[in-house]
Design an enzyme around this catalytic site. Structure first.
Site, PDB file in Angstrom:
ATOM      1  N   CYS A 173      31.762  77.733  39.706  1.00  0.00           N
ATOM      2  CA  CYS A 173      32.318  79.082  39.595  1.00  0.00           C
ATOM      3  C   CYS A 173      33.135  79.312  38.329  1.00  0.00           C
ATOM      4  CB  CYS A 173      33.154  79.400  40.836  1.00  0.00           C
ATOM      5  SG  CYS A 173      32.174  79.367  42.345  1.00  0.00           S
ATOM      6  N   HIS A 313      41.499  84.313  39.772  1.00  0.00           N
ATOM      7  CA  HIS A 313      40.242  83.915  40.426  1.00  0.00           C
ATOM      8  C   HIS A 313      40.152  84.647  41.756  1.00  0.00           C
ATOM      9  CE1 HIS A 313      36.756  81.488  41.265  1.00  0.00           C
ATOM     10  NE2 HIS A 313      37.272  81.115  42.424  1.00  0.00           N
ATOM     11  N   GLU A 324      46.345  79.046  43.663  1.00  0.00           N
ATOM     12  CA  GLU A 324      46.429  79.821  42.425  1.00  0.00           C
ATOM     13  C   GLU A 324      47.829  80.402  42.228  1.00  0.00           C
ATOM     14  OE1 GLU A 324      43.485  82.963  40.166  1.00  0.00           O
ATOM     15  OE2 GLU A 324      43.400  82.794  42.337  1.00  0.00           O
ATOM     16  N   LYS A 345      37.323  90.501  42.411  1.00  0.00           N
ATOM     17  CA  LYS A 345      36.396  90.080  43.469  1.00  0.00           C
ATOM     18  C   LYS A 345      36.576  90.932  44.721  1.00  0.00           C
ATOM     19  CE  LYS A 345      35.939  85.221  42.058  1.00  0.00           C
ATOM     20  NZ  LYS A 345      36.903  85.178  40.937  1.00  0.00           N
ATOM     21  N   HIS A 350      32.053  87.787  44.889  1.00  0.00           N
ATOM     22  CA  HIS A 350      32.092  86.547  44.109  1.00  0.00           C
ATOM     23  C   HIS A 350      30.673  86.149  43.733  1.00  0.00           C
ATOM     24  CE1 HIS A 350      33.052  82.778  42.516  1.00  0.00           C
ATOM     25  NE2 HIS A 350      33.749  82.229  43.499  1.00  0.00           N
ATOM     26  N   PHE A 409      34.017  74.820  42.600  1.00  0.00           N
ATOM     27  CA  PHE A 409      33.675  73.614  43.347  1.00  0.00           C
ATOM     28  C   PHE A 409      33.426  72.470  42.364  1.00  0.00           C
ATOM     29  CE2 PHE A 409      31.781  75.693  47.430  1.00  0.00           C
ATOM     30  CZ  PHE A 409      33.047  76.123  47.773  1.00  0.00           C
TER      31      PHE A 409
END
Length: 423
Positions: A173, A313, A324, A345, A350, A409
């Site tokens: 990502c 994010h 975050e 998002k 996403h 990930f």
């Protein structure tokens, strides 16, 4: 990333394919209005899935300018990338055919490559999964290209006539951020004069949905898809899968100014880190993301207090949002409580590897408009997420420097700093 023989890289063109918005200006209009593009899945039968919602792009390749042959050959992700790159080049005002093709590069990111094409062809070759031994003769002639993710970057290069370095970056990502960071490095080290940098992903397929269902990463708010993506909200239950692409034209700052180009922003600093910890898990203290932010600011030669907006994010998972928030506090100190933060998002879902480039496009447009896009659907703040997340409504705000971050990930953590031209 420090300025080398080519000088800093600047953004002179933006092209976008996004859920609810085809094209750069429609994309910004959606974000500024705080509209959501999440809905019940229509591109396949999602009956039986835990999460049956997504942010789909209403994209017709022929209407978008591709030929029937191109549409037949290219995976959906490749179609997104080529159309976005064409818009970005047109926006930049460059005459690529008159440019030395050996000085034009492509840096494209993707997390899951040609997933749509591969799954479709497997269904055909295996007769819907019935046959273990498949008959390859039923496959399309372009099946090999679907199996090689670099074909996405090659399609963009072929369409643009780019004969310089061509790279496919796949870091989950953070792919979109990392591809743009790599493109800026090509400019700074003098390996290219122009780079088409960005990312694309079209992951809306049964196999992708099943994978995220299995780890319960996606939202199950199926009865209210428009409000399902809720970053930083106490009632969030995961992210909403999306699709799309964004491509940015990067040039040397001096060359862009010499030709009188309109400059959206300068890519002042970029850095990446890995937590070397867990495929999907995040450490609560946010140390690795904080280190990426600190290093990106150092390379931009800016103090933490210079950051005027943070594009988070903000995936909408409890683990990510808290991680975050901790990273912002760790890297920005007391300034973390003073700077607006938001997650787009909440509106466009996403799109895995593509989202980082879409977020950078949003940051460049936010600098142009001096408006912070909102975090839609944020109505019940999580007590552990106590920063200014710009809920529901866009906000006019003076900005010279914006920070965009990504988490992927595999433990990837990336940060990019954009500054307004002339600052």
């Amino acid at each position: 990333m420090t300025a080398g023989p080519g000088g800093k890289a600047v953004i002179t063109g933006i092209g976008v394919v996004a859920p609810g918005a085809l094209g750069r200006e429609a994309f910004w209009e959606l974000l500024a209005a705080g509209r959501t593009a999440t809905r019940a899945i229509t591109c396949f039968d999602a009956t039986g899935f835990r999460s049956r919602i997504a942010a789909e792009a209403d994209f017709d390749p022929i209407a978008a300018g591709l030929t029937h042959r191109q549409a037949r050959r290219m995976d959906r992700a490749a179609q997104f990338a080529v159309v976005s790159a064409r818009e970005a080049v047109a926006d930049s005002g460059l005459d690529l055919p008159a440019t030395d093709p050996g000085r034009v590069a492509v840096a494209l990111g993707s997390a899951v490559g040609c997933t749509t094409g591969l799954e479709r062809e497997y269904q055909v070759l295996s007769d819907g999964g019935r046959d273990w031994l498949v008959d390859h003769s039923y496959g399309v002639p372009h099946l090999y290209g679907y199996m090689v993710p670099s074909s996405l970057a090659a399609e963009v290069a072929r369409d643009a006539g780019a004969e310089g370095p061509v790279t496919l970056v796949s870091t989950g990502c953070t792919s979109g951020l990392d591809a743009v960071g790599h493109g800026a490095q090509l400019i700074e080290e003098g390996s290219a004069d122009i780079v088409l940098a960005g990312a694309t992903d079209a992951p809306l397929s049964p196999i992708t949905s099943a994978c995220f269902d299995a780890i319960r990463a996606t939202s199950a708010h199926n009865d209210d898809p428009g409000h399902a993506s809720r970053p930083f909200d106490a009632e969030r239950d995961g992210f909403v899968l999306g699709e799309g692409a964004a491509v940015l034209v990067l040039e040397r700052a001096g060359a862009a100014r010499a030709r009188g180009a309109r400059i959206y922003a300068e890519l002042a600093g970029f850095a990446g880190r890995s937590n070397a910890f867990h495929m999907t898990g995040l450490k609560a203290d946010g140390r690795e993301m904080a280190e990426a932010i600190t290093q990106a600011l150092r390379r931009a030669r800016l103090d933490a207090t210079a950051v005027d907006y943070v594009n988070a994010h903000g995936s909408g998972t409890r683990q990510n949002d808290r991680h975050e928030t901790a990273a912002f506090k760790r890297s920005l100190g007391a300034h973390a409580y003073a700077v607006p933060v938001s997650s787009i998002k909440s509106m466009i879902g996403h799109s895995l590897g593509a989202i980082g480039s879409l977020e950078l496009a949003a940051c460049a447009l936010a600098l142009r408009e001096q408006v912070v896009p909102p975090t839609a659907n944020l109505r019940h703040r999580d007590a552990e997420c106590d920063l200014d997340y710009v809920p529901l409504t866009a906000r006019e705000h003076r900005m010279d420097t914006v920070l965009s971050v990504g988490s992927g990930f595999g433990g990837f953590q990336s940060a990019a700093v954009l500054t307004r031209a002339g600052t």
